[in-house]
Design a protein around this motif. Structure first.
Motif, PDB file in Angstrom:
ATOM      1  N   SER A 223       0.848  -1.188   0.000  1.00 32.89           N
ATOM      2  CA  SER A 223       0.000   0.000   0.000  1.00 32.89           C
ATOM      3  C   SER A 223       0.885   1.240   0.000  1.00 32.89           C
ATOM      4  CB  SER A 223      -0.906   0.026   1.234  1.00 32.89           C
ATOM      5  OG  SER A 223      -1.472   1.304   1.425  1.00 32.89           O
ATOM      6  N   GLY A 224       0.588   2.199  -0.862  1.00 34.34           N
ATOM      7  CA  GLY A 224       1.396   3.409  -0.956  1.00 34.34           C
ATOM      8  C   GLY A 224       1.313   4.299   0.254  1.00 34.34           C
ATOM      9  N   ARG A 225       0.425   3.998   1.188  1.00 32.29           N
ATOM     10  CA  ARG A 225       0.299   4.817   2.390  1.00 32.29           C
ATOM     11  C   ARG A 225       1.214   4.338   3.513  1.00 32.29           C
ATOM     12  NH1 ARG A 225      -4.307   7.885   2.647  1.00 32.29           N
ATOM     13  NH2 ARG A 225      -4.494   7.624   4.900  1.00 32.29           N
ATOM     14  N   PHE A 226       1.688   3.108   3.412  1.00 35.49           N
ATOM     15  CA  PHE A 226       2.543   2.544   4.456  1.00 35.49           C
ATOM     16  C   PHE A 226       4.023   2.694   4.084  1.00 35.49           C
ATOM     17  CE2 PHE A 226      -1.375   0.540   5.755  1.00 35.49           C
ATOM     18  CZ  PHE A 226      -1.234   0.401   7.134  1.00 35.49           C
ATOM     19  N   PRO A 227       4.911   2.655   5.071  1.00 31.38           N
ATOM     20  CA  PRO A 227       6.351   2.770   4.794  1.00 31.38           C
ATOM     21  C   PRO A 227       6.846   1.677   3.857  1.00 31.38           C
ATOM     22  CG  PRO A 227       5.921   3.148   7.122  1.00 31.38           C
ATOM     23  CD  PRO A 227       4.630   2.657   6.536  1.00 31.38           C
ATOM     24  N   ASP A 228       7.839   2.026   3.057  1.00 30.03           N
ATOM     25  CA  ASP A 228       8.389   1.081   2.082  1.00 30.03           C
ATOM     26  C   ASP A 228       9.781   0.585   2.447  1.00 30.03           C
ATOM     27  OD1 ASP A 228       9.280   3.704   1.713  1.00 30.03           O
ATOM     28  OD2 ASP A 228       9.742   3.393  -0.399  1.00 30.03           O
ATOM     29  N   GLN A 229      10.327   1.023   3.605  1.00 32.39           N
ATOM     30  CA  GLN A 229      11.658   0.611   4.020  1.00 32.39           C
ATOM     31  C   GLN A 229      11.648   0.267   5.505  1.00 32.39           C
ATOM     32  OE1 GLN A 229      14.266   3.869   3.100  1.00 32.39           O
ATOM     33  NE2 GLN A 229      13.936   3.731   0.886  1.00 32.39           N
TER      34      GLN A 229
ATOM     35  N   GLY B  61       5.293  11.741  -2.415  1.00 27.31           N
ATOM     36  CA  GLY B  61       4.056  11.430  -3.134  1.00 27.31           C
ATOM     37  C   GLY B  61       2.861  11.392  -2.211  1.00 27.31           C
ATOM     38  N   LEU B  62       3.040  10.806  -1.030  1.00 24.05           N
ATOM     39  CA  LEU B  62       1.943  10.720  -0.076  1.00 24.05           C
ATOM     40  C   LEU B  62       1.574  12.109   0.444  1.00 24.05           C
ATOM     41  CD1 LEU B  62       0.081   8.755   1.400  1.00 24.05           C
ATOM     42  CD2 LEU B  62       1.820   8.540   3.179  1.00 24.05           C
ATOM     43  N   HIS B  63       2.572  12.921   0.676  1.00 24.84           N
ATOM     44  CA  HIS B  63       2.307  14.294   1.129  1.00 24.84           C
ATOM     45  C   HIS B  63       1.511  15.054   0.069  1.00 24.84           C
ATOM     46  CE1 HIS B  63       3.293  18.623   1.587  1.00 24.84           C
ATOM     47  NE2 HIS B  63       3.231  18.356   2.881  1.00 24.84           N
ATOM     48  N   HIS B  64       1.906  14.934  -1.183  1.00 24.38           N
ATOM     49  CA  HIS B  64       1.216  15.637  -2.272  1.00 24.38           C
ATOM     50  C   HIS B  64      -0.227  15.169  -2.416  1.00 24.38           C
ATOM     51  CE1 HIS B  64       0.688  17.694  -6.092  1.00 24.38           C
ATOM     52  NE2 HIS B  64       0.192  16.556  -6.585  1.00 24.38           N
ATOM     53  N   ALA B  65      -0.447  13.856  -2.248  1.00 25.15           N
ATOM     54  CA  ALA B  65      -1.785  13.300  -2.474  1.00 25.15           C
ATOM     55  C   ALA B  65      -2.720  13.466  -1.286  1.00 25.15           C
ATOM     56  CB  ALA B  65      -1.665  11.816  -2.830  1.00 25.15           C
ATOM     57  N   GLU B  66      -2.172  13.466  -0.069  1.00 21.24           N
ATOM     58  CA  GLU B  66      -3.015  13.375   1.117  1.00 21.24           C
ATOM     59  C   GLU B  66      -3.130  14.674   1.928  1.00 21.24           C
ATOM     60  OE1 GLU B  66      -4.789  10.793   1.967  1.00 21.24           O
ATOM     61  OE2 GLU B  66      -4.021   9.349   0.516  1.00 21.24           O
TER      62      GLU B  66
ATOM     63  N   TYR C 116       3.231  12.497   9.492  1.00 22.80           N
ATOM     64  CA  TYR C 116       2.786  11.200   9.001  1.00 22.80           C
ATOM     65  C   TYR C 116       1.578  10.713   9.782  1.00 22.80           C
ATOM     66  CZ  TYR C 116       3.038   6.363   7.351  1.00 22.80           C
ATOM     67  OH  TYR C 116       2.749   5.138   6.804  1.00 22.80           O
ATOM     68  N   ASP C 117       1.504  11.061  11.068  1.00 23.11           N
ATOM     69  CA  ASP C 117       0.372  10.602  11.877  1.00 23.11           C
ATOM     70  C   ASP C 117      -0.956  11.130  11.356  1.00 23.11           C
ATOM     71  OD1 ASP C 117       1.337  13.220  12.921  1.00 23.11           O
ATOM     72  OD2 ASP C 117      -0.387  12.997  14.263  1.00 23.11           O
ATOM     73  N   THR C 118      -0.951  12.284  10.671  1.00 27.81           N
ATOM     74  CA  THR C 118      -2.211  12.852  10.195  1.00 27.81           C
ATOM     75  C   THR C 118      -2.755  12.133   8.963  1.00 27.81           C
ATOM     76  OG1 THR C 118      -1.133  14.485   8.748  1.00 27.81           O
ATOM     77  CG2 THR C 118      -1.506  15.119  11.045  1.00 27.81           C
ATOM     78  N   VAL C 119      -1.904  11.387   8.258  1.00 29.19           N
ATOM     79  CA  VAL C 119      -2.360  10.730   7.034  1.00 29.19           C
ATOM     80  C   VAL C 119      -2.485   9.218   7.179  1.00 29.19           C
ATOM     81  CG1 VAL C 119      -1.391  12.552   5.584  1.00 29.19           C
ATOM     82  CG2 VAL C 119      -0.016  10.522   6.080  1.00 29.19           C
ATOM     83  N   ILE C 120      -1.984   8.631   8.267  1.00 27.20           N
ATOM     84  CA  ILE C 120      -1.980   7.176   8.381  1.00 27.20           C
ATOM     85  C   ILE C 120      -2.583   6.655   9.670  1.00 27.20           C
ATOM     86  CG2 ILE C 120       0.288   6.995   9.463  1.00 27.20           C
ATOM     87  CD1 ILE C 120      -1.134   4.673   6.696  1.00 27.20           C
ATOM     88  N   SER C 121      -2.820   7.491  10.666  1.00 26.30           N
ATOM     89  CA  SER C 121      -3.185   6.958  11.987  1.00 26.30           C
ATOM     90  C   SER C 121      -4.499   6.186  11.973  1.00 26.30           C
ATOM     91  CB  SER C 121      -3.249   8.084  13.026  1.00 26.30           C
ATOM     92  OG  SER C 121      -4.281   8.999  12.716  1.00 26.30           O
ATOM     93  N   SER C 122      -5.397   6.468  11.015  1.00 27.74           N
ATOM     94  CA  SER C 122      -6.645   5.710  10.962  1.00 27.74           C
ATOM     95  C   SER C 122      -6.420   4.282  10.482  1.00 27.74           C
ATOM     96  CB  SER C 122      -7.647   6.414  10.042  1.00 27.74           C
ATOM     97  OG  SER C 122      -7.121   6.511   8.727  1.00 27.74           O
ATOM     98  N   GLU C 123      -5.282   4.017   9.825  1.00 27.24           N
ATOM     99  CA  GLU C 123      -4.995   2.684   9.290  1.00 27.24           C
ATOM    100  C   GLU C 123      -3.894   1.946  10.054  1.00 27.24           C
ATOM    101  OE1 GLU C 123      -4.632   2.578   4.910  1.00 27.24           O
ATOM    102  OE2 GLU C 123      -5.067   4.715   4.996  1.00 27.24           O
ATOM    103  N   ILE C 124      -3.184   2.651  10.914  1.00 30.42           N
ATOM    104  CA  ILE C 124      -2.000   2.066  11.528  1.00 30.42           C
ATOM    105  C   ILE C 124      -2.343   1.049  12.613  1.00 30.42           C
ATOM    106  CG2 ILE C 124      -1.626   3.707  13.410  1.00 30.42           C
ATOM    107  CD1 ILE C 124       1.035   2.398  10.918  1.00 30.42           C
ATOM    108  N   GLU C 125      -3.581   1.033  13.072  1.00 29.24           N
ATOM    109  CA  GLU C 125      -3.969   0.102  14.130  1.00 29.24           C
ATOM    110  C   GLU C 125      -3.669  -1.336  13.735  1.00 29.24           C
ATOM    111  OE1 GLU C 125      -7.926  -1.490  16.558  1.00 29.24           O
ATOM    112  OE2 GLU C 125      -8.126   0.075  15.019  1.00 29.24           O
ATOM    113  N   LYS C 126      -3.985  -1.702  12.491  1.00 29.19           N
ATOM    114  CA  LYS C 126      -3.787  -3.104  12.087  1.00 29.19           C
ATOM    115  C   LYS C 126      -2.297  -3.465  12.036  1.00 29.19           C
ATOM    116  CE  LYS C 126      -4.674  -1.681   7.281  1.00 29.19           C
ATOM    117  NZ  LYS C 126      -5.600  -1.864   6.130  1.00 29.19           N
ATOM    118  N   ALA C 127      -1.443  -2.492  11.710  1.00 23.61           N
ATOM    119  CA  ALA C 127      -0.007  -2.768  11.708  1.00 23.61           C
ATOM    120  C   ALA C 127       0.496  -2.962  13.138  1.00 23.61           C
ATOM    121  CB  ALA C 127       0.748  -1.637  11.027  1.00 23.61           C
TER     122      ALA C 127
END
Length: 413
Positions: free
Chosen positions: A255-261, A287-292, A372-383
């Protein structure tokens, strides 16, 4: 042919002079070694093996030590403490004005410690700001609870029956560290293999010496030989195989919203502090900053490597009993992450879960970088749940407590 007596006399005189010079030179060398050992012993209270310190790469020349109370070890003054040793060899290499440079630190302490452990802060700098490699610490191995860092080795030893400052202790630790980690005392940006091995031997011997002073029953075995260099990071999430292997297996990075490294270490359930860091590469972050991010004036685009990250820690035993969550309020003490409970900080994007492993408490924390918390925190629970599940299953933990779903996304109190 008979050598004339006058010539024989001259030769004998020359030989005698040479012998005197050699004796003088040897005497000077012997005195220098004796004095160097004395400097280490005086600085480190006889706990640190002087011979091992003298075999480190920067230890040639004349050795001195810091003579103030801070920088010398005296167990009568309590723990933790450290000692600092200087050498002219290091001073010459770095061109110091004094002609010498601080090159070695030995440190000791006990658990439980008075100092609390504070979880990662959302503004931590996790990677080299210039894009150079990072070297995450690795377990020492060899049946020893210990880590190898980019500058030294830290080991721990259970301390059954030991006592320090009039109170019982559960464990002790010792650190041996090289303070000059640049050329000419390094190889490819890391400590030399020789110095890594010497620092490991030094840390183990120091821990065993402290155990004897405190009345501990146990001793550490000899450390492993030929300790490998630390691997470079970050690496693509698709290559994760240690403490971040769960992240690769779950496929979050697709997923492009999660870290890649990832920055990771080998797994070792003896470690009291185990870490997995997920970072966004420059392209994914931009890219995530631009999109979100709608209001770019409010939330600036990340400009340094690893500025957007997820840092995951597991603290065990005594460390788990004294973990604090970060706080942006300078006038208030940080909140505790209590074993047996779970939740999040009221001020910062930091969450914690807890469990019990082999009868010892564990606290598992997750910190998101600001922005980063403002664009991913709603999805980070599962990680976070996947991370805690991996650690607790690997360590055969029970009594797992996770934050409620209402704790996500993060909203300051």
């Amino acid at each position: 042919m008979e050598i004339p007596s006058g010539v024989r006399k001259s030769v004998n005189v020359l030989l005698c002079l040479a012998a005197v010079v050699a004796i003088g030179w040897c005497g000077r060398e012997i005195w220098q070694i004796v004095d160097a050992r004395r400097q280490v012993d005086e600085a480190c209270g006889g706990l640190v093996p002087a011979g091992r310190v003298l075999s480190l790469s920067p230890a040639d020349g004349t050795l001195t030590h810091r003579t103030s109370e801070e920088g010398t070890i005296d167990l009568d003054d309590g723990l933790p403490q450290d000692c600092e040793v200087f050498s002219t060899e290091a001073g010459e290499a770095y061109g110091t004005n004094s002609g010498e440079r601080w090159f070695f630190t030995g440190a000791v302490g006990v658990l439980p410690a008075d100092e609390p452990r504070v979880a990662d802060h959302p503004v931590e700098v996790l990677l080299d700001p210039h894009g150079g490699p990072t070297h995450p610490y690795q377990p020492l191995g060899g049946g020893i609870t210990g880590i190898v860092t980019d500058s030294g080795v830290v080991v721990e030893l259970p301390c059954a029956g030991g006592e320090a400052d009039g109170r019982s202790v559960t464990a002790l630790w010792a650190r041996a560290e090289l303070m000059v980690t640049k050329p000419p005392f390094t190889e490819n940006g890391q400590l030399t293999g020789h110095d890594r091995d010497v620092l490991a031997e030094t840390a183990v011997t120091t821990a065993n010496n402290l155990a004897g002073r405190l009345g501990c029953a146990d001793r550490l075995p000899d450390p492993p030989e030929d300790i490998p260099a630390l691997p470079e990071g970050p690496v693509p999430a698709s290559r994760a195989e240690g403490t971040c292997a769960w992240y690769r297996e779950a496929g979050f990075a697709r997923s492009g919203r999660f870290p890649d490294q990832v920055l990771e270490s080998r797994t070792d359930d003896r470690l009291r502090d185990e870490r997995c860091v997920l970072v966004l590469g420059a392209e994914r972050a931009a890219g995530l900053h631009h999109a979100e991010v709608e209001d770019h004036s409010y939330l600036a685009r990340p400009t340094t490597p690893g500025q957007w990250f997820v840092s995951l820690h597991t603290y065990s035993g005594e460390r788990a009993r004294n973990v604090l969550l970060t706080s942006t309020r300078s006038d208030e003490a940080p909140e505790p992450a209590e074993p047996g409970k779970a939740g999040r900080s009221s001020e910062d994007p930091v969450w914690w879960a807890s469990s019990v492993c082999a009868g010892q408490p564990q606290v598992h924390t997750m910190t998101l970088a600001y922005g980063y918390d403002t664009v991913i925190s709603s999805e980070i629970e599962k990680a976070f749940r996947a991370y805690v599940t991996d650690v607790t299953e690997r360590r055969d933990c029970t009594d797992v407590v996770l934050p409620k779903s209402s704790a996500f996304p993060f909203r300051p109190a």
